[in-house]
Design an enzyme around this catalytic site. Structure first.
Site, mmCIF file in Angstrom:
data_model
loop_
_atom_site.group_PDB
_atom_site.id
_atom_site.type_symbol
_atom_site.label_atom_id
_atom_site.label_comp_id
_atom_site.label_asym_id
_atom_site.label_seq_id
_atom_site.Cartn_x
_atom_site.Cartn_y
_atom_site.Cartn_z
ATOM 1 N NE ARG A 83 -4.102 -2.010 1.821
ATOM 2 C CZ ARG A 83 -4.954 -2.544 2.683
ATOM 3 N NH1 ARG A 83 -4.738 -2.433 3.984
ATOM 4 N NH2 ARG A 83 -6.017 -3.180 2.260
ATOM 5 C CE LYS A 85 -20.592 -19.347 4.667
ATOM 6 N NZ LYS A 85 -20.841 -18.788 5.996
ATOM 7 N N GLY A 108 -9.664 -9.799 -1.627
ATOM 8 C CA GLY A 108 -8.549 -10.229 -0.785
ATOM 9 C C GLY A 108 -7.973 -11.574 -1.202
ATOM 10 N N GLY A 167 -13.132 -4.082 0.361
ATOM 11 C CA GLY A 167 -14.529 -3.642 0.448
ATOM 12 C C GLY A 167 -14.925 -2.694 -0.665
HETATM 13 P P1 ADP Z 1 -12.349 -12.778 -2.118
HETATM 14 O O1 ADP Z 1 -11.651 -12.499 -0.812
HETATM 15 O O2 ADP Z 1 -11.384 -12.755 -3.275
HETATM 16 O O3 ADP Z 1 -13.542 -11.898 -2.347
HETATM 17 P P2 ADP Z 1 -13.865 -14.949 -0.970
HETATM 18 O O4 ADP Z 1 -13.457 -14.509 0.391
HETATM 19 O O5 ADP Z 1 -15.271 -14.761 -1.373
HETATM 20 O O6 ADP Z 1 -12.889 -14.307 -2.077
HETATM 21 O O7 ADP Z 1 -13.596 -16.511 -1.136
HETATM 22 C C1 ADP Z 1 -12.353 -17.117 -0.964
HETATM 23 C C2 ADP Z 1 -12.476 -18.441 -0.247
HETATM 24 O O8 ADP Z 1 -13.390 -19.330 -0.889
HETATM 25 C C3 ADP Z 1 -11.156 -19.148 -0.210
HETATM 26 O O9 ADP Z 1 -10.713 -19.238 1.123
HETATM 27 C C4 ADP Z 1 -11.445 -20.527 -0.796
HETATM 28 O O10 ADP Z 1 -10.799 -21.581 -0.108
HETATM 29 C C5 ADP Z 1 -12.945 -20.649 -0.628
HETATM 30 N N1 ADP Z 1 -13.516 -21.612 -1.568
HETATM 31 C C6 ADP Z 1 -13.473 -21.583 -2.906
HETATM 32 N N2 ADP Z 1 -14.070 -22.660 -3.434
HETATM 33 C C7 ADP Z 1 -14.507 -23.411 -2.416
HETATM 34 C C8 ADP Z 1 -15.230 -24.660 -2.319
HETATM 35 N N3 ADP Z 1 -15.584 -25.342 -3.398
HETATM 36 N N4 ADP Z 1 -15.513 -25.117 -1.079
HETATM 37 C C9 ADP Z 1 -15.124 -24.426 0.019
HETATM 38 N N5 ADP Z 1 -14.476 -23.251 -0.007
HETATM 39 C C10 ADP Z 1 -14.164 -22.752 -1.208
HETATM 40 MG MG MG Z 2 -12.088 -13.123 1.204
#
Ligand code: ADP
Ligand code: MG
Length: 399
Positions: free
Chosen positions: A38, A199, A357, A380
């Protein structure tokens, strides 16, 4: 796209006082900064203003002190990292306004840089109190915002100040806004979006917005399971939000009405236990997942088909890994599709913009950080932008 002033609109600033909002919310361990990304992002803006002769005052928040002085959350903890990256001495001022600050400004020479105390030590920051903003602005001639990552917050130093002083986007803010505009604002079509992660519930607004904006929506990660289940697929023990089936259906309906093609995996990588290279690991069709198995990654055939989809597209926006990429071999789909996108970008066939992230970590793991057109490190703020929301810190820069 929002029209805003940039540092190009500034010439000689000798002796002028520039307030510069930056992101110094750096990860720390045992009192030392563990990642100075950063600071490096903000450095060009700081050094350019310094070179133009301004007295540069850095404004930043650090942690969540909730309107009180908390010594462990002093921005001074970042001072060494800031000086190291800038290659210049930086004065620390334990205030943000008032006589101590005025005195410090008097000591500064044109081109000098000072780091002011944690903006969130004062309640007026998060309350966006106009009197608080006025007290800060009283010492300055211009305001530069170089913290896109804080632009989803309407705080005094991210939004309020822009109304009180001539306001400019810093170089990193400018680059971020231009990249985001190319991805979703005025993109070259067709546009593909990859949305993955754990999710659906955390990205409902993102999905709902994207289906009206893009030509192809590629859903992966845990959230694909919720969509598959809504379509009647038995996903076994997979991470799945069964109660969101109606929501998933609604999103697919909206997609159809908007002419957006939703891509769900048709083969998947499954295992009975979540561990690295588990003995139960296998690849199968989505309709063959056993009751005691869980889906942990998108399968190789689906990835190949998705790579072909990307070949037909000119723009890609990506948030969320396709699988549980932190654990081998469930990084395969994410790595493979990232490499396809990177190769297309290198050929000049695709504009690729990503953020989030875990997405930043996943793409770094895939080794494509340099090839992607732009990777946003704003968590965010990036997600709110992907939801189609107007960011107050950006809106306030509008001219
Ligand atoms: P970002 O931070 O890039 O927005 P998220 O926080 O939404 O991404 O999601 C990342 C997480 O999703 C990772 O820790 C990854 O392990 C998990 N993940 C991805 N696919 C699966 C899956 N099929 N089952 C369980 N967890 C998953
Ligand atoms: Mg995340």
């Amino acid at each position: 796209m929002t029209k805003f002033r940039t540092l190009d609109d500034l010439s000689d600033l000798t002796g002028k006082v520039a307030l510069v909002r930056v992101d110094l919310n750096l990860p720390m361990q045992d009192g030392a900064v563990t990642d100075d990304t950063r600071v490096r992002a903000a450095a060009p803006t700081i050094l350019e203003l310094s070179a133009k002769g301004a007295k540069v005052l850095l404004l930043a928040h650090f942690g969540r002190p909730k309107g009180e002085r908390v010594s462990t959350m002093s921005v001074s903890m970042t001072l060494d990292a800031v000086q190291a990256v800038l290659g210049k001495e930086v004065m620390f001022v334990p205030e943000i306004a008032g006589p101590v600050l005025a005195q410090s400004i008097g000591i500064l020479q044109p081109g000098d840089i000072a780091l002011l105390e944690n903006t969130r030590f004062w309640k007026g920051e998060e309350a966006n109190d106009p009197e608080f903003a006025k007290a800060i602005a009283a010492n300055a001639d211009i305001y530069v915002n170089d913290a896109f990552s804080a632009a989803h917050r309407a705080h005094a130093t991210t939004e309020g100040l822009a109304h009180l002083l001539p306001a400019y986007a810093g170089r990193s803010m400018e680059a971020e806004l231009k990249a985001l505009d190319k991805a979703l604002g005025t993109p070259v079509k067709p546009v593909a979006a990859v949305v993955g992660g754990a999710k659906v519930s955390s990205k409902l607004d993102v999905l709902t917005h994207l289906v009206t904006q893009v030509d192809h929506l590629i859903i992966g990660g845990g959230m694909a399971n919720t969509f598959l289940a809504a379509r009647g697929v038995n996903v076994g023990k997979s991470l799945c939000e069964h109660d969101l089936a109606p929501t998933a259906e609604k999103i697919m309906e909206t997609a159809e009405q908007s002419g957006c093609i939703v891509h769900l995996p048709y083969d998947v990588v499954v295992a009975k236990e979540f561990a690295a290279n588990p003995p139960s690991l296998r690849t199968c069709n989505v309709h063959e997942v056993a009751a005691d198995e869980m889906i942990l990654d998108v399968g190789p055939q689906a990835v190949e088909a998705l790579a072909d989809v990307l070949k037909t597209c000119r723009t890609l926006v990506w948030n969320g890994p396709l699988g549980a990429f932190e654990t081998e071999p469930f990084d395969m789909a994410t790595v493979a599709l990232a490499k396809s996108a990177a190769a297309l970008t290198s050929e000049g066939a695709l504009v690729s913009v990503a953020g989030g992230g875990d997405t930043v970590a996943a793409l770094a793991h895939a080794g494509v950080t340099e090839q992607f057109s732009y990777i946003s490190t704003a968590g965010g703020a990036f997600l709110e932008w992907m939801e189609g929301k107007e960011l107050p810190g950006v809106k306030a820069l509008e001219i």
